[in-house]
Write a protein that holds these residues in place. Structure first.
Motif, PDB file in Angstrom:
ATOM      1  N   VAL A 114       0.822  -1.206   0.000  1.00  0.00           N
ATOM      2  CA  VAL A 114       0.000   0.000   0.000  1.00  0.00           C
ATOM      3  C   VAL A 114       0.858   1.258   0.000  1.00  0.00           C
ATOM      4  CG1 VAL A 114      -1.816   1.267   1.221  1.00  0.00           C
ATOM      5  CG2 VAL A 114      -1.837  -1.234   1.199  1.00  0.00           C
ATOM      6  N   THR A 157       1.723  -5.242  -5.611  1.00  0.00           N
ATOM      7  CA  THR A 157       1.278  -4.061  -6.348  1.00  0.00           C
ATOM      8  C   THR A 157       2.486  -3.319  -6.910  1.00  0.00           C
ATOM      9  OG1 THR A 157       1.386  -2.436  -4.536  1.00  0.00           O
ATOM     10  CG2 THR A 157      -0.625  -3.783  -4.697  1.00  0.00           C
ATOM     11  N   ILE A 159       3.096  -0.363  -6.429  1.00  0.00           N
ATOM     12  CA  ILE A 159       3.551   0.534  -5.367  1.00  0.00           C
ATOM     13  C   ILE A 159       4.526  -0.179  -4.454  1.00  0.00           C
ATOM     14  CG2 ILE A 159       2.789   1.965  -3.420  1.00  0.00           C
ATOM     15  CD1 ILE A 159       0.073   2.173  -4.757  1.00  0.00           C
ATOM     16  N   TYR A 165       7.180  -0.998  -9.954  1.00  0.00           N
ATOM     17  CA  TYR A 165       6.701   0.292 -10.452  1.00  0.00           C
ATOM     18  C   TYR A 165       7.341   0.613 -11.796  1.00  0.00           C
ATOM     19  CZ  TYR A 165       5.330   5.161 -10.702  1.00  0.00           C
ATOM     20  OH  TYR A 165       4.793   6.359 -11.124  1.00  0.00           O
ATOM     21  N   THR A 237      -4.391   7.316  -0.145  1.00  0.00           N
ATOM     22  CA  THR A 237      -5.458   6.892  -1.050  1.00  0.00           C
ATOM     23  C   THR A 237      -5.418   7.707  -2.341  1.00  0.00           C
ATOM     24  OG1 THR A 237      -6.837   6.342   0.866  1.00  0.00           O
ATOM     25  CG2 THR A 237      -7.947   6.549  -1.263  1.00  0.00           C
ATOM     26  N   VAL A 240      -2.769   6.294  -4.679  1.00  0.00           N
ATOM     27  CA  VAL A 240      -3.231   5.085  -5.371  1.00  0.00           C
ATOM     28  C   VAL A 240      -4.175   5.450  -6.513  1.00  0.00           C
ATOM     29  CG1 VAL A 240      -4.520   2.934  -5.118  1.00  0.00           C
ATOM     30  CG2 VAL A 240      -2.940   3.662  -3.315  1.00  0.00           C
TER      31      VAL A 240
END
Length: 437
Positions: A114, A157, A159, A165, A237, A240
């Motif tokens: 996250v 992810t 991230i 990335y 958030t 993201v």
């Protein structure tokens, strides 16, 4: 007409090799000199400028522009995550029991996806060490923390870890990394279970050594956890959402990057100074990363083109070979350029050129390419933990732990311990997910 990578001389990879060697060697043997940002900038400039001049003279101006653009996108995300995570303070501590410690590692393995491995490591290492301040044996806590939270945890992810990335920037769909859940679960689950056994053994040994301390009673005691800087959770958030928008819409270059930097600026302004002070927040680490990777991104342009054009000569074919090759190089060097090097080889093996800045979209569209990328991603992320220089957060965690009084093993001792722990897990991972003949 022959591709640019086929025309470039092999000696043109020298600036890239020297750049990575400087990071590895100077970090270990000239730490005092290398710790100064100006010296890092001198080394990066001295190697990047000749590489850029040669590339321009060879007709590779477009490739150089793509590398610089990817560097800006890369640093914008890292800077945003660094600033935002630096504005979140975890106060208090959990119990320092083996089960609670294992739970903290599990939380870190999830959180790394996250806010990135760097963000999760910097956020959790302080309460993790506070919970175990009464322990005599603490080095193993930090070692497993590096293995899980600072590396293998960030596999799910883009991230999570810098290599992923970079893959996202080169065309890998944002949700593609979700398919890595099985190796993520196996490796992190195995490491956390092993940690729990080791930690329980050491707690029992400490209690036998001095029965008067009542160590378990002391470890069970804890302070309630509180989160400071909650506004930054909202800003995370927003980060993201920017990345999802970048993957879903053809946003012009500069728009996502400027948005990420604006979010970072807002985070810095709205975070109370007391939280930054408690987290010992400063821009030194991210400035260091920005300077080093400026040199890396410019100097790696020629090697990527050469590897892509001469992929057939490298000798890698099966996914398990890519898993170990990318992992081995990631452990000795940084895992981000290693990931790009081997994706370039995989693309060349399947006849996909790297001149297109989104060439990995073509790679994942081919079943064989998808399998190779699966192996490269796992190898680069998981084996970045085998040395202190394999991934950016490793040294940061080590230095913070030593500042808190933990006696950490030196570079080679850590590498030996990490390999003893990781190699059996990685061997099992190979047979479970990459099925060598």
């Amino acid at each position: 007409m022959e591709a640019l990578g086929g025309r470039l001389p092999l000696w043109s990879v020298a600036p890239f090799v020297l750049m990575l060697a400087a990071v590895a060697v100077l970090e270990v043997f000239a730490a005092g000199w290398w710790s100064r940002l100006t010296n890092k900038a001198l080394v990066a400039t001295a190697l990047a400028v000749p590489a850029a001049v040669h590339l321009l003279a060879s007709g590779g101006g477009g490739a150089l522009v793509h590398s610089v653009a990817e560097y800006v996108s890369f640093v914008a995300l890292l800077a945003a995550l660094f600033v935002i995570s630096g504005g979140i303070e975890v106060r208090g501590s959990l119990a320092g029991t083996p089960l609670a410690n294992a739970g903290m590692l599990a939380v870190g393995a999830v959180l790394a996806n996250v806010i990135g491995t760097t963000g999760a490591a910097m956020l959790l290492i302080r309460p993790f060490l506070r919970a175990n301040a009464r322990r005599d044996s603490r080095a193993h806590l930090v070692i497993f923390f590096i293995l899980v939270v600072a590396n293998a945890g960030g596999l799910l992810t883009p991230i999570g870890d810098p290599p992923l990335y970079l893959g996202f920037l080169k065309g890998v769909p944002f949700e593609w990394t979700f398919r890595l859940w099985a190796p993520w679960l196996f490796v992190n689950g195995t490491l956390i279970l092993l940690f729990n056994l080791v930690d329980q053994f050491l707690v029992n040994r400490e209690e036998r050594r001095d029965r008067s301390t009542g160590l378990m009673d002391e470890l069970i005691a804890h302070q309630p956890l509180r989160i400071g800087g909650r506004r930054n959770v909202v800003l995370l958030t927003a980060v993201v959402l920017v990345l999802l928008a970048k993957g879903a819409f053809p946003l012009p270059f500069g728009v996502p990057e400027a948005t990420l930097l604006a979010i970072a600026y807002v985070s810095y302004r709205v975070t109370p100074g007391a939280i930054h002070e408690a987290n010992q927040f400063g821009f030194g680490p991210i400035a260091s990363v920005a300077v080093i990777f400026a040199g890396v991104f410019v100097t790696m342009t020629q090697p990527l083109l050469i590897l892509n054009a001469r992929a057939a000569q490298i000798g890698l074919e099966a996914p398990w070979q890519y898993f170990w090759a990318s992992g081995a190089l990631s452990s000795m060097l940084d895992n981000a350029p290693t990931y790009l090097a081997f994706t370039s080889v995989a693309a060349g093996q399947l006849g996909i050129g790297v001149d297109d800045p989104s060439y990995l979209a073509s790679l994942v569209a081919v079943p064989a390419g998808n399998d190779l990328l699966f192996a490269i991603a796992c190898g680069a992320v998981m084996m970045g933990s085998l040395t202190y220089i394999g991934n950016g957060p490793n040294l940061m965690v080590k230095e913070l732990a030593e500042h808190r009084g933990v006696r950490m093993p030196h570079f080679f001792a850590y590498a030996l311990i990490a390999m003893v722990i990781m190699l059996p897990v990685l061997a099992a991972t190979t047979f479970l997910f990459f099925a060598p003949p």
